[in-house]
Design an enzyme around this catalytic site. Structure first.
Site, mmCIF file in Angstrom:
data_model
loop_
_atom_site.group_PDB
_atom_site.id
_atom_site.type_symbol
_atom_site.label_atom_id
_atom_site.label_comp_id
_atom_site.label_asym_id
_atom_site.label_seq_id
_atom_site.Cartn_x
_atom_site.Cartn_y
_atom_site.Cartn_z
ATOM 1 N N GLU A 276 0.808 -1.371 -0.102
ATOM 2 C CA GLU A 276 0.047 0.050 0.312
ATOM 3 C C GLU A 276 0.919 1.241 -0.057
ATOM 4 O O GLU A 276 0.655 2.337 -0.601
ATOM 5 C CB GLU A 276 -0.959 0.204 1.266
ATOM 6 C CG GLU A 276 -2.038 -1.163 1.083
ATOM 7 C CD GLU A 276 -3.061 -1.106 0.268
ATOM 8 O OE1 GLU A 276 -3.085 0.045 -0.519
ATOM 9 O OE2 GLU A 276 -3.725 -2.004 0.215
ATOM 10 N N ARG A 280 0.487 3.692 -3.334
ATOM 11 C CA ARG A 280 -0.283 5.093 -2.915
ATOM 12 C C ARG A 280 0.867 6.166 -2.801
ATOM 13 O O ARG A 280 0.656 7.243 -3.398
ATOM 14 C CB ARG A 280 -1.297 4.891 -1.672
ATOM 15 C CG ARG A 280 -2.114 4.052 -2.021
ATOM 16 C CD ARG A 280 -3.341 3.930 -0.812
ATOM 17 N NE ARG A 280 -4.114 2.641 -0.598
ATOM 18 C CZ ARG A 280 -5.250 2.595 -0.252
ATOM 19 N NH1 ARG A 280 -5.943 3.616 0.054
ATOM 20 N NH2 ARG A 280 -5.854 1.506 -0.155
ATOM 21 N N ASP A 409 -4.875 -10.045 -8.055
ATOM 22 C CA ASP A 409 -5.181 -9.168 -9.238
ATOM 23 C C ASP A 409 -3.845 -8.174 -9.879
ATOM 24 O O ASP A 409 -3.619 -8.512 -10.896
ATOM 25 C CB ASP A 409 -6.154 -8.128 -8.722
ATOM 26 C CG ASP A 409 -5.811 -7.611 -7.092
ATOM 27 O OD1 ASP A 409 -4.787 -7.805 -6.844
ATOM 28 O OD2 ASP A 409 -6.765 -6.832 -6.677
ATOM 29 N N GLU A 544 -12.698 -0.393 -9.721
ATOM 30 C CA GLU A 544 -12.430 -1.303 -11.021
ATOM 31 C C GLU A 544 -13.134 -1.401 -12.165
ATOM 32 O O GLU A 544 -12.692 -1.533 -13.181
ATOM 33 C CB GLU A 544 -11.990 -2.550 -10.249
ATOM 34 C CG GLU A 544 -10.805 -2.782 -9.382
ATOM 35 C CD GLU A 544 -11.031 -2.161 -8.022
ATOM 36 O OE1 GLU A 544 -12.342 -1.926 -7.546
ATOM 37 O OE2 GLU A 544 -10.162 -1.995 -7.456
HETATM 38 C C1 DMJ Z 1 -6.742 0.028 -4.804
HETATM 39 O O1 DMJ Z 1 -5.932 0.417 -3.595
HETATM 40 C C2 DMJ Z 1 -5.879 -0.532 -5.975
HETATM 41 O O2 DMJ Z 1 -6.404 -0.500 -6.833
HETATM 42 C C3 DMJ Z 1 -5.347 -1.909 -5.616
HETATM 43 O O3 DMJ Z 1 -4.624 -2.644 -6.521
HETATM 44 C C4 DMJ Z 1 -6.660 -2.861 -5.066
HETATM 45 N N1 DMJ Z 1 -7.720 -2.041 -5.175
HETATM 46 C C5 DMJ Z 1 -7.924 -0.804 -4.544
HETATM 47 C C6 DMJ Z 1 -9.107 -0.147 -4.734
HETATM 48 O O4 DMJ Z 1 -10.387 -1.075 -4.788
#
Ligand code: DMJ
Length: 650
Positions: A276, A280, A409, A544
């Protein structure tokens, strides 16, 4: 023998009248023996504790955790001493509320933990529902987790210049301007989205400035454990490039000021999520650097990324999930299949780390992600698929659970996008992408029985689980991006699959009362694209589905994606708008859903950015010059974008 003699303890018995002195002596002697016996017992107990208890280390650890509790109390006190934000009174109060332990009971966090826990449990990684709450990111809980002590980060040895190095002087900032769509309807929609951003930002600024996130209903700060225990301004950092793209210059300047004055990697003294922090913070700051050339952003990104490096000190180089940057302590989540690292986490670093090495001249970051790549590349893939868990010590896969939703993902996303970001240089990434997506297509792609909707199932060992996460809906856009950026014999098929999955994700929205999609939806003989359990029905402002609308719009020019995006924007406005910002909702199938009182930082980074770009002219952030990281932070494409700003020794 009198009654008294029988019922009183021996030492209280009164000597008989005229009893001899010898009898008093006998009494002293007895007492001495008793005291001696007590003394020996005490000594025995003390030494026994040290020598005979099963695990002395355990005792020390307990003392250590007491120390941590004490430290947390100290942190709390320090939190109160933050510099005053614009609205000092409210935010100060927020900090009190944020730090008093309430966040543990935060229903959103609990719900999120429950979701992850359910997911892991459904994968067979955990026993049936326990009474204890699942362990996620509770940094105080050291049971059942992998903990390693590693060296704290060395002082930055990076050759990055403090200022002015590289190409900053020669490349002007990105000019935002002439990018409105000629269609007045689209212009109106874009304005609406910008107003949504203004509302989200203003609420955060008024009630939670400096905190990680905002509670837009109760109007106070909020933080999830992924950001550690201090207010690190996650919303500010995540929102900055969106503000820039939207031309919100005043707000951008406020954000920059906060970053300059308060964003400090050395205050990362509690557990943070490496993933994260990377997507971010490092991603968001690098994006701002690329767009503006302002080295403040590059240097802050560099400092934060260096602070994360102790988490990579494992025998394989596969990083842990969590690290305390100031101490170097690192660990994995206890619930993650034998304390494994998670595919979507260690597999979602490559874009930011490679770019960071390029713009700072510090090779350390590229080395780290290349090492991860080599480990993963060499491993056997069961059925050609990548399991979600990997043990960082043994380099062996954990539970055979595969998913393009949670836990898997963005690993797949970064294989394709790193190839794009590198300007086509990283062909290994592309090969791995094709191999992975080919097997996903072959083994996990399904059609629903009711009306033939295309979806991607999950896999538990050999058995498919006919369910998609909201998170998995990004893959419609990824298939489309692959079809266009790497034209080959599969392109037509991938373009079709991308469109079909995006259609299915739209159905998951369209079939609810709110027109917002659930967190998870299922397929069976009787149902399709529908949440079945209460805990699957929430919507937490996720991007998404809108992300795929945006990519499909850019790739195909089909106007329906703009209509679908507008439906979603209106539904957010109707159900998620709160007095001080935007909130998630608890049940997408209720016509008047309850709000969860959390404005996620990614709502500003991703959801609103994708909507804004969807209604803008395609010349704004063209996808042959920019590639968006998984948090929608645009990074320049090497060789194709003059704003790449590669570091050059001067
Ligand atoms: C986001 O923080 C990013 O896209 C992450 O890869 C997974 N999904 C969250 C938002 O849904």
């Amino acid at each position: 023998m009198g009654v008294t003699d029988d019922i009183l303890p021996r030492f209280q018995r009164l000597p008989a009248a005229g009893a001899a002195a010898g009898s008093r002596q006998g009494f002293r002697c007895r007492e001495t023996h008793i005291f001696l016996a007590i003394g020996v017992t005490i000594v025995f107990i003390c030494f026994g504790t040290i020598f005979f208890l099963p695990d002395l280390g355990e005792s020390i650890r307990r003392i250590d955790s007491l120390g941590r509790v004490q430290k947390r109390v100290q942190d709390t006190a320090e939190g109160f001493l933050l510099p005053p934000p614009p609205h000092a009174d409210e935010a100060h109060e927020n900090l009190l509320l944020r730090h008093d332990g309430n966040q543990i009971e935060d229903p959103h966090v609990v719900q999120d933990r429950q979701k992850l826990y359910d997911k892991v449990r459904s994968a067979g990684a955990l026993p049936p529902p326990p009474l204890a709450k699942p362990r996620h990111v509770d940094s105080g809980d050291v049971d059942n987790v992998e903990v390693d002590e590693v060296e704290p980060p060395a002082a930055p040895a990076a050759p990055a210049p403090a200022d002015g190095g590289g190409s900053r002087e020669t490349v002007a900032p990105l000019v935002i301007g002439d990018d409105e769509d000629p269609d007045p309807v689209m212009r109106h929609r874009r304005d609406t989205v910008k107003k949504m951003m203004e509302h989200a930002w203003k609420g955060y600024q008024m009630y939670a400035w400096g905190s990680n996130e905002l509670r837009p209903v109760s109007k106070r700060g909020h933080s999830a454990g992924i950001f550690g225990r201090r207010p690190m301004g996650a919303t500010i950092v995540d929102a900055m490039d969106t503000l820039y793209i939207m031309g919100m210059t005043e707000q951008f300047a406020e954000g920059r000021r906060w970053i300059q004055e308060h964003l400090d990697a050395s205050s990362l003294d509690s557990e943070v999520s490496i993933f994260e922090m990377n997507i971010r913070y490092v991603g968001g700051l690098l994006s701002c650097f690329a767009m503006t050339g302002d080295v403040l952003f590059r240097d802050k990104a560099h400092a934060i990324a260096r602070a994360l490096l102790p988490g990579f000190n494992t025998p394989t180089g596969i990083p842990y999930s969590l690290v305390v940057p100031t101490t170097g302590r690192a660990k994995n989540y206890g619930w993650a299949s034998g304390a494994s690292s998670i595919l979507s986490e260690f597999g979602t670093l490559h874009m930011e780390f490679s770019y960071l090495s390029d713009v700072t001249g510090d090779p350390e970051f590229r080395k780290k992600v290349e090492r991860i790549r080599q480990v993963v590349r060499k491993l056997d893939k069961p059925n050609g698929l990548y399991p979600n868990y990997l043990n960082p010590k043994t380099g062996k896969w954990g539970q055979r659970h595969m998913s393009v939703g949670a836990l898997g993902d963005s690993f797949y996303e970064y294989l394709l996008k790193e190839w794009i970001r590198s300007g086509g240089e990283d062909v290994e990434a592309l090969e791995m992408f094709h191999h992975a997506i080919g097997n996903i297509t072959q083994r996990l792609l399904k059609k629903s029985k009711v009306s033939g909707l295309t979806y991607i199932a999950e896999m538990q060992y050999e058995r498919p689980n006919h369910k998609m996460d909201h998170l998995a809906c990004f893959i419609g856009g990824l298939y489309a991006l692959a079809a266009v950026t790497d034209s080959n014999k599969n392109s037509e098929q991938y373009a079709r699959i991308g469109a079909e999955i995006t259609h299915t994700c739209h159905e998951s929205y369209d079939r609810t009362a709110t027109k917002l999609g659930p967190e998870n939806f299922r397929f069976s003989d009787a149902i399709e694209a529908k949440a079945m359990k209460m805990q699957e029905k929430y919507y937490i402002l996720r991007p998404e589905v809108i992300e795929s609308y945006f990519v499909l719009w850019r790739m195909t020019g089909d106007k329906k994606y703009r209509e679908w995006g507008w439906e979603a924007a209106q539904a957010i406005e109707r159900h998620c708008r709160a007095e001080a910002g935007y909130s998630g909702i608890q049940n997408v199938e209720s016509s008047s859903p309850r709000q969860d009182d959390v404005q996620q930082s990614y709502f500003l980074a991703e959801t609103l950015k994708y909507l804004y770009l969807l209604f803008s002219d395609k010349s704004l952030m063209p996808l042959d010059e920019w590639v968006l990281n998984t948090e929608a932070h645009p990074l320049p494409i090497r060789g194709a974008n003059p704003l790449y700003r590669e570091w050059r020794a001067t």
